[in-house]
Enzyme design. Sequence first.
Site, PDB file in Angstrom:
ATOM      1  N   LEU A  51       6.634   3.131   1.702  1.00  0.00           N
ATOM      2  CA  LEU A  51       7.541   1.977   1.799  1.00  0.00           C
ATOM      3  C   LEU A  51       8.616   2.148   2.865  1.00  0.00           C
ATOM      4  CD1 LEU A  51       8.029   1.156  -2.006  1.00  0.00           C
ATOM      5  CD2 LEU A  51       6.298   0.293  -0.406  1.00  0.00           C
ATOM      6  N   MET A  56       0.848  -1.199   0.000  1.00  0.00           N
ATOM      7  CA  MET A  56       0.000   0.000   0.000  1.00  0.00           C
ATOM      8  C   MET A  56       0.882   1.247   0.000  1.00  0.00           C
ATOM      9  SD  MET A  56      -3.427  -0.905   2.065  1.00  0.00           S
ATOM     10  CE  MET A  56      -2.817  -0.641   3.711  1.00  0.00           C
ATOM     11  N   GLY A  57       2.166   1.104  -0.324  1.00  0.00           N
ATOM     12  CA  GLY A  57       3.051   2.263  -0.385  1.00  0.00           C
ATOM     13  C   GLY A  57       3.530   2.683   0.991  1.00  0.00           C
ATOM     14  N   SER A 105       6.394  -0.547  10.279  1.00  0.00           N
ATOM     15  CA  SER A 105       5.030  -0.430   9.776  1.00  0.00           C
ATOM     16  C   SER A 105       4.841   0.985   9.244  1.00  0.00           C
ATOM     17  CB  SER A 105       4.032  -0.686  10.915  1.00  0.00           C
ATOM     18  OG  SER A 105       2.751  -0.193  10.554  1.00  0.00           O
ATOM     19  N   SER A 106       4.088   1.090   8.170  1.00  0.00           N
ATOM     20  CA  SER A 106       3.798   2.434   7.632  1.00  0.00           C
ATOM     21  C   SER A 106       3.089   3.275   8.669  1.00  0.00           C
ATOM     22  CB  SER A 106       2.943   2.323   6.370  1.00  0.00           C
ATOM     23  OG  SER A 106       3.568   1.478   5.437  1.00  0.00           O
ATOM     24  N   ARG A 107       2.379   2.623   9.620  1.00  0.00           N
ATOM     25  CA  ARG A 107       1.621   3.366  10.628  1.00  0.00           C
ATOM     26  C   ARG A 107       2.503   3.848  11.787  1.00  0.00           C
ATOM     27  NH1 ARG A 107      -2.666  -0.560   8.983  1.00  0.00           N
ATOM     28  NH2 ARG A 107      -4.382   0.688   8.197  1.00  0.00           N
ATOM     29  N   GLY A 157      10.893  -3.114   5.475  1.00  0.00           N
ATOM     30  CA  GLY A 157      10.126  -4.369   5.445  1.00  0.00           C
ATOM     31  C   GLY A 157       9.651  -4.680   4.034  1.00  0.00           C
ATOM     32  N   HIS A 158       9.064  -3.674   3.384  1.00  0.00           N
ATOM     33  CA  HIS A 158       8.621  -3.858   2.000  1.00  0.00           C
ATOM     34  C   HIS A 158       9.828  -4.177   1.101  1.00  0.00           C
ATOM     35  CE1 HIS A 158       5.523  -0.763   3.445  1.00  0.00           C
ATOM     36  NE2 HIS A 158       4.768  -1.784   3.088  1.00  0.00           N
ATOM     37  N   GLN A 183      -3.074 -12.309   7.589  1.00  0.00           N
ATOM     38  CA  GLN A 183      -3.234 -12.000   6.155  1.00  0.00           C
ATOM     39  C   GLN A 183      -2.494 -13.028   5.296  1.00  0.00           C
ATOM     40  OE1 GLN A 183      -2.985  -7.934   4.235  1.00  0.00           O
ATOM     41  NE2 GLN A 183      -0.880  -8.599   3.908  1.00  0.00           N
TER      42      GLN A 183
HETATM   43  P1  AMP Z   1       1.354  -3.011   3.471  1.00  0.00           P
HETATM   44  O1  AMP Z   1       1.926  -1.951   2.598  1.00  0.00           O
HETATM   45  O2  AMP Z   1       1.298  -2.653   4.916  1.00  0.00           O
HETATM   46  O3  AMP Z   1       0.060  -3.560   2.930  1.00  0.00           O
HETATM   47  O4  AMP Z   1       2.376  -4.226   3.418  1.00  0.00           O
HETATM   48  C1  AMP Z   1       2.776  -4.773   2.190  1.00  0.00           C
HETATM   49  C2  AMP Z   1       3.550  -6.027   2.444  1.00  0.00           C
HETATM   50  O5  AMP Z   1       4.701  -5.744   3.235  1.00  0.00           O
HETATM   51  C3  AMP Z   1       2.738  -7.088   3.202  1.00  0.00           C
HETATM   52  O6  AMP Z   1       3.034  -8.373   2.659  1.00  0.00           O
HETATM   53  C4  AMP Z   1       3.267  -6.942   4.601  1.00  0.00           C
HETATM   54  O7  AMP Z   1       3.149  -8.136   5.363  1.00  0.00           O
HETATM   55  C5  AMP Z   1       4.723  -6.621   4.351  1.00  0.00           C
HETATM   56  N1  AMP Z   1       5.321  -5.957   5.511  1.00  0.00           N
HETATM   57  C6  AMP Z   1       4.822  -4.906   6.212  1.00  0.00           C
HETATM   58  N2  AMP Z   1       5.625  -4.616   7.253  1.00  0.00           N
HETATM   59  C7  AMP Z   1       6.642  -5.508   7.217  1.00  0.00           C
HETATM   60  C8  AMP Z   1       7.802  -5.718   8.028  1.00  0.00           C
HETATM   61  N3  AMP Z   1       8.073  -4.971   9.099  1.00  0.00           N
HETATM   62  N4  AMP Z   1       8.637  -6.731   7.685  1.00  0.00           N
HETATM   63  C9  AMP Z   1       8.381  -7.511   6.612  1.00  0.00           C
HETATM   64  N5  AMP Z   1       7.314  -7.351   5.800  1.00  0.00           N
HETATM   65  C10 AMP Z   1       6.449  -6.362   6.100  1.00  0.00           C
END
Ligand code: AMP
Length: 299
Positions: free
Chosen positions: A33, A30-31, A185-187, A36-37, A153
């Site tokens: 970034l 969801m951007g 986390s993006s949040r 993690g992404h 998820q």
């Molecule tokens: P999101 O943008 O939050 O929807 O996340 C996109 C992808 O990145 C999803 O597969 C998440 O599980 C993964 N993701 C988010 N945070 C992390 C993290 N800290 N470490 C590894 N993968 C992550």
Amino acid sequence: MEILRTPGEARQYVSSLAPGRRSVGLVPTMGALHAGHLSLVQMSRDRCDATIATIFVNPTQFGPNEDLEKYPRTLERDLELLGAEGVAAVFTPESNAMYPEGFSTFVQPPSVAEPLEGVCRPGHFRGVATVVLKLFHAVPATHAFFGRKDYQQLKVIEAMTRDLGLAIEIIPGDTIREVDGLALSSRNRYLDQAERERALLIRAALAKTEAAVLGGEREIDNLESMMRETLNPAGAADTRDVDAHRVDTRGVDKIDYAVVVDAETLEPIRQLDRRAVALIAAHVGQTRLIDNQVLTDSA
Ligand code: AMP
């Protein structure tokens, strides 16, 4: 790096890839970034001939009182990061390209979507499963990469892929953390400094649980009590007003769940007699955070 705006453009791009590029890795995001992404992008690049990332803040997975409007959008920076990682293309559709006028078909998610997030965020996984199936169709990849950070998820997408016989391999990636243990986390950008400190209690609760299992604890009730106590230390509320320095240690503001469940079905168990996972969802200030830790009975 190609920028693809519609499902049609994305499909055409994948079919135009040189025949040598047999494996195509998809990294849906969801951007906003972070590392993690990017770790998922790197896994895809290591494994696949071409990598396509998607950036789409999917409206159907947000509830009416959630943060869809204020969800961070940093497209320019995201494209720079993905360019530097050497992705072949980014699929970043407008909402109406994914959900045109009259859209009314949704995926009924698998049973593993029902507990936990399924209870706290009704309709969330229906939106996730629907958009992921649409992304798989728009970008006919051979592999798709998802983080273990969003554990339920990942299980929902694995089950959907299995149940519908989708011709794509789901590859999980480990959770990437800050040095102090907070899962990226993006949040996290919503947290102020005091909240950021309290957010560490989530990782602390999971680490304590893992240590207790290593020490021989097998009773799920005991493990769950320990997590709740770590998230909300008993008596902290009484000291809050008298000692300003204690404010930051008062615990999280609300626990949605702090449980240890079967690692595959996410159903409740009483004893740690199989692979299990500790899952936490908690609010710190206005921000809802999730994290998890897989536990094995032989740990
Ligand atoms: P999101 O943008 O939050 O929807 O996340 C996109 C992808 O990145 C999803 O597969 C998440 O599980 C993964 N993701 C988010 N945070 C992390 C993290 N800290 N470490 C590894 N993968 C992550």
